[in-house]
Design an enzyme around this catalytic site. Structure first.
Site, PDB file in Angstrom:
ATOM      1  N   MET A  31       0.923  -1.379   0.041  1.00 17.63           N
ATOM      2  CA  MET A  31       0.003  -0.078   0.135  1.00 17.63           C
ATOM      3  C   MET A  31       0.988   1.224  -0.046  1.00 17.63           C
ATOM      4  O   MET A  31       0.289   2.368   0.117  1.00 17.63           O
ATOM      5  CB  MET A  31      -0.869  -0.078   1.361  1.00 17.63           C
ATOM      6  CG  MET A  31      -1.980  -1.188   0.994  1.00 17.63           C
ATOM      7  SD  MET A  31      -3.636  -0.878   2.004  1.00 17.63           S
ATOM      8  CE  MET A  31      -2.915  -0.605   3.599  1.00 17.63           C
ATOM      9  N   GLY A  37      10.928  -2.967   5.447  1.00 24.52           N
ATOM     10  CA  GLY A  37      10.058  -3.985   5.362  1.00 24.52           C
ATOM     11  C   GLY A  37       9.527  -4.618   3.964  1.00 24.52           C
ATOM     12  O   GLY A  37       9.830  -5.658   3.592  1.00 24.52           O
ATOM     13  N   HIS A  38       9.339  -3.564   3.450  1.00 26.60           N
ATOM     14  CA  HIS A  38       8.806  -3.622   1.852  1.00 26.60           C
ATOM     15  C   HIS A  38      10.128  -4.148   1.072  1.00 26.60           C
ATOM     16  O   HIS A  38      10.076  -4.760   0.081  1.00 26.60           O
ATOM     17  CB  HIS A  38       8.127  -2.466   1.411  1.00 26.60           C
ATOM     18  CG  HIS A  38       6.935  -1.788   2.081  1.00 26.60           C
ATOM     19  ND1 HIS A  38       6.678  -1.067   2.787  1.00 26.60           N
ATOM     20  CD2 HIS A  38       5.601  -2.510   1.993  1.00 26.60           C
ATOM     21  CE1 HIS A  38       5.475  -0.613   3.239  1.00 26.60           C
ATOM     22  NE2 HIS A  38       4.912  -1.734   2.918  1.00 26.60           N
ATOM     23  N   GLN A  63     -10.173  -2.597   1.808  1.00 26.27           N
ATOM     24  CA  GLN A  63      -9.909  -3.310   3.215  1.00 26.27           C
ATOM     25  C   GLN A  63      -9.982  -2.423   4.314  1.00 26.27           C
ATOM     26  O   GLN A  63      -9.482  -2.656   5.359  1.00 26.27           O
ATOM     27  CB  GLN A  63      -8.662  -3.964   2.937  1.00 26.27           C
ATOM     28  CG  GLN A  63      -7.490  -2.897   2.903  1.00 26.27           C
ATOM     29  CD  GLN A  63      -5.985  -3.566   2.238  1.00 26.27           C
ATOM     30  OE1 GLN A  63      -6.076  -4.135   1.215  1.00 26.27           O
ATOM     31  NE2 GLN A  63      -5.219  -3.709   3.343  1.00 26.27           N
ATOM     32  N   GLN A 150       5.903 -11.474   7.314  1.00 32.34           N
ATOM     33  CA  GLN A 150       5.384 -12.192   8.522  1.00 32.34           C
ATOM     34  C   GLN A 150       4.557 -11.093   9.409  1.00 32.34           C
ATOM     35  O   GLN A 150       3.649 -11.338  10.383  1.00 32.34           O
ATOM     36  CB  GLN A 150       6.455 -12.969   9.248  1.00 32.34           C
ATOM     37  CG  GLN A 150       5.869 -13.676  10.477  1.00 32.34           C
ATOM     38  CD  GLN A 150       7.008 -13.978  11.296  1.00 32.34           C
ATOM     39  OE1 GLN A 150       8.084 -14.378  11.056  1.00 32.34           O
ATOM     40  NE2 GLN A 150       6.720 -13.918  12.703  1.00 32.34           N
ATOM     41  N   LYS A 151       5.201  -9.912   9.309  1.00 36.05           N
ATOM     42  CA  LYS A 151       4.353  -8.917  10.097  1.00 36.05           C
ATOM     43  C   LYS A 151       2.810  -8.964   9.967  1.00 36.05           C
ATOM     44  O   LYS A 151       2.234  -8.825  11.106  1.00 36.05           O
ATOM     45  CB  LYS A 151       4.791  -7.646   9.620  1.00 36.05           C
ATOM     46  CG  LYS A 151       3.914  -6.297   9.873  1.00 36.05           C
ATOM     47  CD  LYS A 151       4.203  -5.767  11.154  1.00 36.05           C
ATOM     48  CE  LYS A 151       3.421  -4.348  11.415  1.00 36.05           C
ATOM     49  NZ  LYS A 151       2.709  -3.681  10.548  1.00 36.05           N
ATOM     50  N   SER A 188       4.068   1.393   7.869  1.00 34.81           N
ATOM     51  CA  SER A 188       3.591   2.522   7.180  1.00 34.81           C
ATOM     52  C   SER A 188       2.741   3.480   8.306  1.00 34.81           C
ATOM     53  O   SER A 188       2.960   4.722   8.034  1.00 34.81           O
ATOM     54  CB  SER A 188       2.929   2.361   5.938  1.00 34.81           C
ATOM     55  OG  SER A 188       3.563   1.652   5.116  1.00 34.81           O
ATOM     56  N   ARG A 189       2.309   2.591   9.192  1.00 35.65           N
ATOM     57  CA  ARG A 189       1.512   3.603  10.175  1.00 35.65           C
ATOM     58  C   ARG A 189       2.149   3.986  11.160  1.00 35.65           C
ATOM     59  O   ARG A 189       1.751   4.962  12.078  1.00 35.65           O
ATOM     60  CB  ARG A 189       0.272   2.538  10.849  1.00 35.65           C
ATOM     61  CG  ARG A 189      -0.861   2.340   9.745  1.00 35.65           C
ATOM     62  CD  ARG A 189      -1.807   1.534  10.371  1.00 35.65           C
ATOM     63  NE  ARG A 189      -3.360   1.576   9.446  1.00 35.65           N
ATOM     64  CZ  ARG A 189      -3.642   0.402   8.781  1.00 35.65           C
ATOM     65  NH1 ARG A 189      -2.840  -0.573   8.652  1.00 35.65           N
ATOM     66  NH2 ARG A 189      -4.506   0.869   7.905  1.00 35.65           N
TER      67      ARG A 189
HETATM   68  P1  AMP Z   1       1.301  -2.863   3.454  1.00 34.63           P
HETATM   69  O1  AMP Z   1       2.110  -1.856   2.444  1.00 34.63           O
HETATM   70  O2  AMP Z   1       1.431  -2.684   4.983  1.00 34.63           O
HETATM   71  O3  AMP Z   1       0.177  -3.352   3.062  1.00 34.63           O
HETATM   72  O4  AMP Z   1       2.426  -4.106   3.478  1.00 34.63           O
HETATM   73  C1  AMP Z   1       2.727  -4.668   2.209  1.00 34.63           C
HETATM   74  C2  AMP Z   1       3.895  -6.111   2.490  1.00 34.63           C
HETATM   75  O5  AMP Z   1       4.724  -5.674   3.242  1.00 34.63           O
HETATM   76  C3  AMP Z   1       2.892  -6.988   3.104  1.00 34.63           C
HETATM   77  O6  AMP Z   1       3.379  -8.179   2.747  1.00 34.63           O
HETATM   78  C4  AMP Z   1       3.281  -6.794   4.693  1.00 34.63           C
HETATM   79  O7  AMP Z   1       3.213  -8.049   5.371  1.00 34.63           O
HETATM   80  C5  AMP Z   1       4.810  -6.496   4.579  1.00 34.63           C
HETATM   81  N1  AMP Z   1       5.414  -5.849   5.393  1.00 34.63           N
HETATM   82  C6  AMP Z   1       5.094  -4.770   6.096  1.00 34.63           C
HETATM   83  N2  AMP Z   1       5.699  -4.251   7.243  1.00 34.63           N
HETATM   84  C7  AMP Z   1       6.652  -5.303   7.193  1.00 34.63           C
HETATM   85  C8  AMP Z   1       7.994  -5.456   7.881  1.00 34.63           C
HETATM   86  N3  AMP Z   1       8.195  -4.565   8.964  1.00 34.63           N
HETATM   87  N4  AMP Z   1       8.843  -6.564   7.814  1.00 34.63           N
HETATM   88  C9  AMP Z   1       8.283  -7.348   6.589  1.00 34.63           C
HETATM   89  N5  AMP Z   1       7.357  -6.993   5.883  1.00 34.63           N
HETATM   90  C10 AMP Z   1       6.602  -6.067   6.216  1.00 34.63           C
END
Ligand code: AMP
Length: 282
Positions: A31, A37-38, A63, A150-151, A188-189
């Site tokens: 997103m 993490g990304h 969502q 896994q987050k 991101s939050r």
């Molecule tokens: P999001 O942009 O938050 O929807 O996350 C996109 C992807 O990045 C999802 O598969 C999340 O699980 C992963 N993600 C988000 N935060 C982390 C993190 N701290 N470590 C590893 N993967 C992450």
């Protein structure tokens, strides 16, 4: 060089030669508001030898529940493109809402049981939105490999269930949680957190680390572990716990005792910011 495309037609122009040749496409759905993490997911996709790595940046309205943070969710496409480029992604797919959900859209993916638990119990409709957008993105990108963190443990489980149940021809990879140096799981939050809540939010990782230690030292009782976690999270004056759960890694059913691989997952709000974290214990 990273290419930025906004439409499915443009993306297909790039991907169709690869599909024809059978070259594997790696896919990282996000997103946006990209962080390390990304980045870890994009780097893994590259390291796995995918012929091309696509990262999507799409804040999926489906969502978010009413009263959630869809409008405030951080958006910074220019910044994201730089991060994706540095992580050696090849394509950033950043569609508009109208591109993903054109007028007349009426079809959704629902899943039983797994989506009623943990975050699903607190965010009605959330996983319906996640599964619908992820299936659409899989159909648009046709990846051989897709990378998740896994987050969002429950998200990875429900997407794997969908992939199995609907015979999707994609291999899912779930990568470890990337943390800030002080242990806070990257999200991101996290940008919403003021300095007080940012500091207090450390209790999540502290509590899960303590639980992990207790399991390693022989504690098997889920209620005792949850109690210890609640005590540590309670050291933050602001934290409001949504759940503290010890669950089976695949069914997400609550466990009374830890007798094999298990997941300890927590969600708590600090002010208006809802954070999640988890640890896998053996
Ligand atoms: P999001 O942009 O938050 O929807 O996350 C996109 C992807 O990045 C999802 O598969 C999340 O699980 C992963 N993600 C988000 N935060 C982390 C993190 N701290 N470590 C590893 N993967 C992450």
């Amino acid at each position: 060089m990273v290419r930025v495309v906004h439409t499915i037609a443009e993306l297909h122009k790039i991907l169709s030669p690869l599909w024809r040749k059978g070259d594997p496409v790696g896919f990282v759905p996000t997103m946006g508001a990209l962080h390390d993490g990304h980045v870890s997911l994009m780097k893994q996709a590259k390291a796995d030898g995918n012929a091309l790595v696509v990262a999507s940046v799409f804040v999926n309205p489906l969502q978010f529940g009413s009263g959630e943070d869809y409008d405030e969710y951080p958006r910074d496409l220019n910044g994201d493109v730089k991060v994706a480029r540095d992580a050696h992604a090849d394509v950033v797919f950043a569609p508009s809402v109208a591109e993903m959900y054109p007028r007349g859209f009426l079809t959704y993916v629902d899943q039983d049981k797994l989506t009623d638990k943990l975050c699903g119990a607190h965010r009605p409709g959330h996983f319906r939105g996640v599964l619908t957008v992820v299936l659409k993105l899989f159909n648009v990108v046709r990846p051989a490999h897709a990378y998740f963190g896994q987050k969002d443990y429950q998200q990875a489980v429900v997407i794997q269930r969908m992939a199995t149940d609907l015979n999707l021809d994609v291999k899912l990879h779930v990568m470890p949680i990337i943390r800030e140096p002080d242990g806070l799981a990257m999200s991101s939050r996290n940008v919403y957190l003021g300095s007080k809540h940012r500091q207090e939010a450390l209790v999540l990782h502290q509590a899960l680390s303590r639980a992990n230690e207790l399991v390693a030292a022989g504690e098997r009782n889920a209620r005792k572990l949850a109690g210890e976690i609640r005590k540590i999270i309670g050291q933050s004056k602001s934290a409001k716990v949504d759940y503290i759960s010890v669950v089976h890694p695949e069914t997400l059913e609550d466990l009374n005792d830890i007798s094999g691989k298990s997941v300890i997952a927590v969600a708590a709000r600090f002010g208006k910011t809802r954070l999640i974290d988890n640890v896998i214990v053996e």
